[in-house]
Write an enzyme that holds these catalytic residues in place. Structure first.
Site, short mmCIF file in Angstrom:
data_model
loop_
_atom_site.label_atom_id
_atom_site.label_comp_id
_atom_site.label_asym_id
_atom_site.label_seq_id
_atom_site.Cartn_x
_atom_site.Cartn_y
_atom_site.Cartn_z
CG HIS A 81 85.44 118.33 18.18
ND1 HIS A 81 84.19 118.10 18.58
CD2 HIS A 81 85.49 119.02 16.82
CE1 HIS A 81 83.45 118.72 17.52
NE2 HIS A 81 84.31 119.14 16.57
CG ASP A 160 78.14 126.85 19.59
OD1 ASP A 160 78.67 127.31 18.31
OD2 ASP A 160 77.84 125.71 19.60
NE ARG A 167 78.06 129.18 11.80
CZ ARG A 167 78.93 127.90 12.31
NH1 ARG A 167 78.61 127.70 13.67
NH2 ARG A 167 79.61 127.39 11.61
CB SER A 182 80.70 126.73 16.57
OG SER A 182 79.92 125.65 16.84
CE LYS A 186 79.87 122.43 20.25
NZ LYS A 186 79.70 123.50 19.24
#
Length: 422
Positions: A81, A160, A167, A182, A186
């Site tokens: 990620h 999320d 947010r 967050s 995931k």
């Protein structure tokens, strides 16, 4: 239990109990806690922070708000990620490369917002390619190809999805506990056994300074360890755009060049560095540089694209209007600011201001010179591409002050700054 009590506890600087966290995340997901109440709690978290145990529990609650995938494949599973950057197309060559080395890569990706690009937007510039797959399709592709890059399924961490949108409109995006939970909710729900995080730092990144990036990386790794993941975080430079291409189709083309054995040196360097870290966590003793040079990663790319309906041989879209920015004088390109280039690409149509906005597949910026290159007056520095010529003046406005030509350039630092391992 009431939302007011939970808000008051965090407002007054107290640690939220596991019961409070579990209840408020579940209640918000079900609609029993109103948006304005969760907004107040998010702001209290932004102002007062969370202890690592709180953040881990908050992440767990968000994972449990939806499905958790069970990746039943006969290869080690490992994911990556990135926290987002300018020209950050690394997922495109990385996923097929790691798969070609023997791992399974379940890359559930997102779309771009603002000056940072989105992996799905880039891949959708390939004719026929589709982002949305069923769970059965994901599993079948992981087994047959070894890599899948697609949108997250609707049932994955729905808490999320709700909280992220909130947010975004309440100026609480920057809260490190909420960023970390967050991302990790995931990734944990995705079900991979190992995870490598590419935490960007610099003007084009979400984290502008090294201390900020280290704080986020440490929080992410801590959550991963608490949830049993093999995990590491690489801190990488994002002060200058990655590679030459910034946009959608232009980044796909550059990624294909890398997979065919060419491409910009920085893109190749980071792709191989991340691949090595992913393979290490997956327990695979293979040199990704050799696999990349062999052409096997490109073959896996073709299979991956075709499996999702795309035609890897089809011509990619090209913006109908081009505008060239030239060097104002002789010298050395001393700076090229990633944020300025990212905003320019966004204004040309490569990005979006709101999640529902469309993007132009052919829009973007080509960085024809990089810091340290010697240039002559009138030499092309940047090529702007768009289907909306009226956007060019706004892109040029974003680039004002975003590059400088001088007698010399500062020697750049390393692309990979540090690695934090769990």
């Amino acid at each position: 239990m009431s939302a007011v009590d939970v808000i008051r506890a965090k407002r007054d600087g107290h640690r939220l109990t596991d019961e409070q966290i579990d209840w408020v995340v579940d209640a918000y997901t079900r609609g029993a806690v109103a948006d304005e109440q969760m907004s107040a709690l998010a702001m209290a978290i932004f102002l007062n922070g969370m202890e690592s145990a709180e953040t881990a529990r908050w992440t767990r609650a968000m994972v449990l708000s939806g499905d958790r995938l069970s990746l039943d494949v006969d290869r080690p599973t490992v994911d990556k990620h990135s926290t987002g950057g300018v020209g950050d197309k690394i997922t495109l060559p990385l996923a097929p490369l790691v798969a070609a080395c023997g791992a399974a890569v379940p890359q559930l990706s997102g779309r771009g917002l603002g000056h940072t690009g989105g992996t799905l937007d880039k891949l959708e510039s390939i004719p026929g390619w589709r982002a949305r797959l069923s769970l059965d399709e994901i599993m079948a592709q992981l087994s047959s190809v070894g890599a899948v890059v697609c949108a997250a399924t609707e049932g994955l961490a729905p808490a999320d999805r709700k909280l992220y949108a909130l947010r975004d409109v309440t100026s609480t995006v920057e809260a490190v506990p909420l960023i970390a939970s967050s991302i990790m909710s995931k990734k944990i729900a995705e079900g991979a056994e190992a995870l490598v995080l590419d935490v960007k730092v610099g003007s084009g990144a979400f984290m502008k300074t090294l201390p900020q990036a280290r704080e986020l990386a440490a929080a992410l790794v801590s959550i991963g360890v608490d949830h049993g993941l093999r995990i590491s975080a690489m801190l990488t430079d994002m002060s200058v755009p990655l590679g030459v291409a910034v946009g959608n189709a232009v980044e796909v083309a550059e990624s294909v060049d890398v997979l065919r054995g060419g491409g910009p040196a920085d893109v190749v360097e980071l792709t191989v560095a991340l691949a090595r870290e992913m393979l290490s966590l997956a327990g695979i003793d293979t040199d990704p540089a050799e696999v990349l040079a062999s052409g096997k990663a490109y073959e896996t790319w073709e299979r991956m694209i075709r499996a999702q309906g795309g035609d890897p041989d089809a011509p990619l879209p090209v913006g109908g209007h081009k505008h060239v920015v030239t060097a104002p004088e002789d010298g050395v390109l001393a700076t090229l600011d990633a944020y300025a280039v990212g905003v320019a690409a966004w204004r040309l149509g490569a990005g979006r201001a709101r999640k529902e906005d469309p993007v132009q597949a052919g829009a973007g910026v080509l960085c024809l010179a990089k810091p340290g290159d010697r240039v002559e007056a009138g030499q092309p520095l940047l090529e702007l591409r768009t289907d909306t010529p009226d956007a060019v003046p706004y892109a040029l406005e974003a680039l004002a002050g975003g590059y400088t030509v001088a007698d010399s350039a500062v020697t750049p630092g390393p692309l990979v700054i540090d690695t934090i391992r769990g």
